[in-house]
Design an enzyme around this catalytic site. Sequence first.
Site, PDB file in Angstrom:
ATOM      1  N   HIS B 131       0.855  -0.610   0.109  1.00  0.00           N
ATOM      2  CA  HIS B 131       0.380  -0.229   0.007  1.00  0.00           C
ATOM      3  C   HIS B 131       0.517   1.431   0.208  1.00  0.00           C
ATOM      4  O   HIS B 131       1.698   1.291   0.794  1.00  0.00           O
ATOM      5  CB  HIS B 131      -0.728  -0.050   1.302  1.00  0.00           C
ATOM      6  CG  HIS B 131      -1.840   1.140   1.558  1.00  0.00           C
ATOM      7  ND1 HIS B 131      -1.631   2.113   1.497  1.00  0.00           N
ATOM      8  CD2 HIS B 131      -3.387   1.291   1.093  1.00  0.00           C
ATOM      9  CE1 HIS B 131      -2.778   2.755   2.002  1.00  0.00           C
ATOM     10  NE2 HIS B 131      -3.577   1.995   1.705  1.00  0.00           N
ATOM     11  N   ASP B 208       2.883  -4.954   7.936  1.00  0.00           N
ATOM     12  CA  ASP B 208       2.070  -3.885   7.562  1.00  0.00           C
ATOM     13  C   ASP B 208       0.309  -4.864   7.709  1.00  0.00           C
ATOM     14  O   ASP B 208       0.205  -5.452   6.484  1.00  0.00           O
ATOM     15  CB  ASP B 208       1.367  -2.947   6.513  1.00  0.00           C
ATOM     16  CG  ASP B 208       0.053  -2.698   5.942  1.00  0.00           C
ATOM     17  OD1 ASP B 208      -0.323  -2.791   6.464  1.00  0.00           O
ATOM     18  OD2 ASP B 208       0.218  -2.083   4.475  1.00  0.00           O
ATOM     19  N   GLN B 211      -4.770  -5.037   7.172  1.00  0.00           N
ATOM     20  CA  GLN B 211      -5.678  -5.905   6.263  1.00  0.00           C
ATOM     21  C   GLN B 211      -5.574  -7.373   6.693  1.00  0.00           C
ATOM     22  O   GLN B 211      -7.035  -8.001   6.963  1.00  0.00           O
ATOM     23  CB  GLN B 211      -5.394  -6.188   4.822  1.00  0.00           C
ATOM     24  CG  GLN B 211      -6.112  -4.735   3.732  1.00  0.00           C
ATOM     25  CD  GLN B 211      -7.273  -4.643   3.823  1.00  0.00           C
ATOM     26  OE1 GLN B 211      -8.207  -4.667   4.779  1.00  0.00           O
ATOM     27  NE2 GLN B 211      -7.639  -2.754   3.770  1.00  0.00           N
ATOM     28  N   LYS B 234     -10.083  -0.716   9.861  1.00  0.00           N
ATOM     29  CA  LYS B 234     -10.303  -1.608   9.062  1.00  0.00           C
ATOM     30  C   LYS B 234     -10.690  -2.694  10.078  1.00  0.00           C
ATOM     31  O   LYS B 234     -11.217  -3.891   9.249  1.00  0.00           O
ATOM     32  CB  LYS B 234      -9.091  -1.504   8.602  1.00  0.00           C
ATOM     33  CG  LYS B 234      -8.173  -1.017   8.050  1.00  0.00           C
ATOM     34  CD  LYS B 234      -8.519  -0.955   7.114  1.00  0.00           C
ATOM     35  CE  LYS B 234      -7.730   0.164   6.239  1.00  0.00           C
ATOM     36  NZ  LYS B 234      -8.089   0.717   5.038  1.00  0.00           N
ATOM     37  N   CYS B 372      -5.094   2.346  -3.453  1.00  0.00           N
ATOM     38  CA  CYS B 372      -3.312   3.227  -3.043  1.00  0.00           C
ATOM     39  C   CYS B 372      -2.675   2.101  -2.877  1.00  0.00           C
ATOM     40  O   CYS B 372      -1.557   1.991  -1.808  1.00  0.00           O
ATOM     41  CB  CYS B 372      -3.670   3.425  -1.664  1.00  0.00           C
ATOM     42  SG  CYS B 372      -4.923   4.496  -1.061  1.00  0.00           S
TER      43      CYS B 372
END
Lengths: 148, 414
Positions: B131, B208, B211, B234, B372
């Site tokens: 991202h 990261d 998600q 999220k 993104c």
Amino acid sequence: MSDLKELYKEVILDHNRNPRNCYIMDCATRTADGHNPLCGDTVKVYLRIEDGIIEEISFQGHGCAICTASTSLMTESVRGKTVEEAQGLFDEFHLMLTGVAEEQGIEMGKLMVFEGVREYPVRVKCATLAWHTLHAAMEEKKENVSTE
Amino acid sequence: MMSEHLTARPFDVEAIRADFPALHQQVHGHPLVYLDNAATTQKPRTVIDAVRGFYENDCSNVHRGVHALSQRATVAYESSRTVIKNHVGARDSREIVFTRSTTESINLVAHSFVRPRLKEGDEVLITTMEHHSNIVPWQLLCQQTGAKLRVVPISDEGEIIMEEYAKLLNDRTRIVGVVHISNALGTVNPVKDMIQLAHEQGIPVLVDGAQALPHLPVDVQDLDCDFYAFSAHKVYGPTGIGALYGKRAHLLEMTPYQSGGDMILSVTFDETHFNEPPHLFEAGTPNIEGALGFAKALEYLQSVGIEATQAHEKHLLDQATEAVLEVPGIRLVGRARQRAGALSFVMEGIHPHDIGTILDQEGVAVRAGHHCAQPVMQRYKLSATVRASFALYNRSDEIEALVKGLHTVREVFG
Ligand SMILES: Cc1ncc(COP(=O)(O)O)c(C=O)c1O
């Protein structure tokens, strides 16, 4: 479905499938690049202006159906017009899409097919990207045009 | 308190839906079908109540008042940190730093951990499917220090090419940044193996997890990651709050990020004694109601059960993959063996933006764009895709609505 046909009119679908004046112009006197960062659409407008008249206009790029058809129809409607007339048409077009149109009496012709876009505020930029880019090319702005 | 939430109830999607007020609305005359969960999820009532409850009952500042309200707010704020620590399996609550978002968590690591150790000629290693928030901070850092940004390639299927990853790790690599689950492709990356490979050469790894948290059980000790960045919104929590997990030893070595109140012990005009992590990295009055809502969101997910959620979402993703491919002209973007949460696709001759508008007219919310993650779009020579992404409250009939909408797209475009 019937609402969608108000947005995706036959003329728009046709110009999306077969965009007119979609080529690189080698003898362009002016060009400008436009970009819609929201969806990644890009368009490059080529102009050959002689004595203040748009003698030839073409474009290259990729975008959604509204963007592509709007660019294609724009090239048809400004060819042969003076820079001032083209600017007037842009102003009128913009008013038509943003919904505060006071009739200016400028003949919009085929551009009226975009009237339905007014109901889709997030898509207005798709329809106006080409015009902003044309404007930049006419003004000989050097920086990249962005809809944001 | 925790154990009550940990006893999973039978998975009942209708009961779950009843907990989410925003799901029950009409959009353009159709029931809302919300399939843009990777952008942000809807919030259960417990989260909304926690945020409202703070303002109605406990509103005050944290870590600074002797009065009752401030004490209640401080206890609630710090208990939220504990809930988050337990959820991700950290050893110590002091390893959880509250931030605004995944983006800020990554920027914090870039600024306070990596920057002081980055010299000209050093390398930062990320992957093609990151991202923008796990690209741009490193790019800026490299520009400022003369270090080099290296990128691990991915396959046509959308998987990290592990041999290339292993080759790119070297004695100049100062950090690896990798996304746990790609928001653009849905790929679940083998982050545990990647971390192990990096650690063999003493290289720290930031994951990261934006998600991953909503879709997988996450255990930072099992992964052995050095940093794990995530956002509440999220995973059914409020916007404007996120967290960074960082190994305590790393956090203790890091320099301040922003500075001001709350991150200090004492200040004179000659010198400042700094507070300890995590407070050192939480300058200023924090997003207190956000932290409370964040904890409630994770407790909600625990009450449904993360394994049950995973099974439900896998079923939805499999069903959607099969159903969407039956629509003429559709091609999947990202066909990794391990996928979760999201399905990305394009339709021959029709721009994703037009598909998004037409689906919206039928009440179906999807994302159409570059997500993104422009470099991954460039990898597949696309400017955009359509993405349907799932949450624990989605139902099979919503996939039918998506597919019906895709047929409408075909009809409109003839
Ligand atoms: C994989 C991934 N990383 C990072 C982010 C950034 O999250 P936030 O905007 O909450 O900082 C997102 C959200 O779009 C994401 O999907």
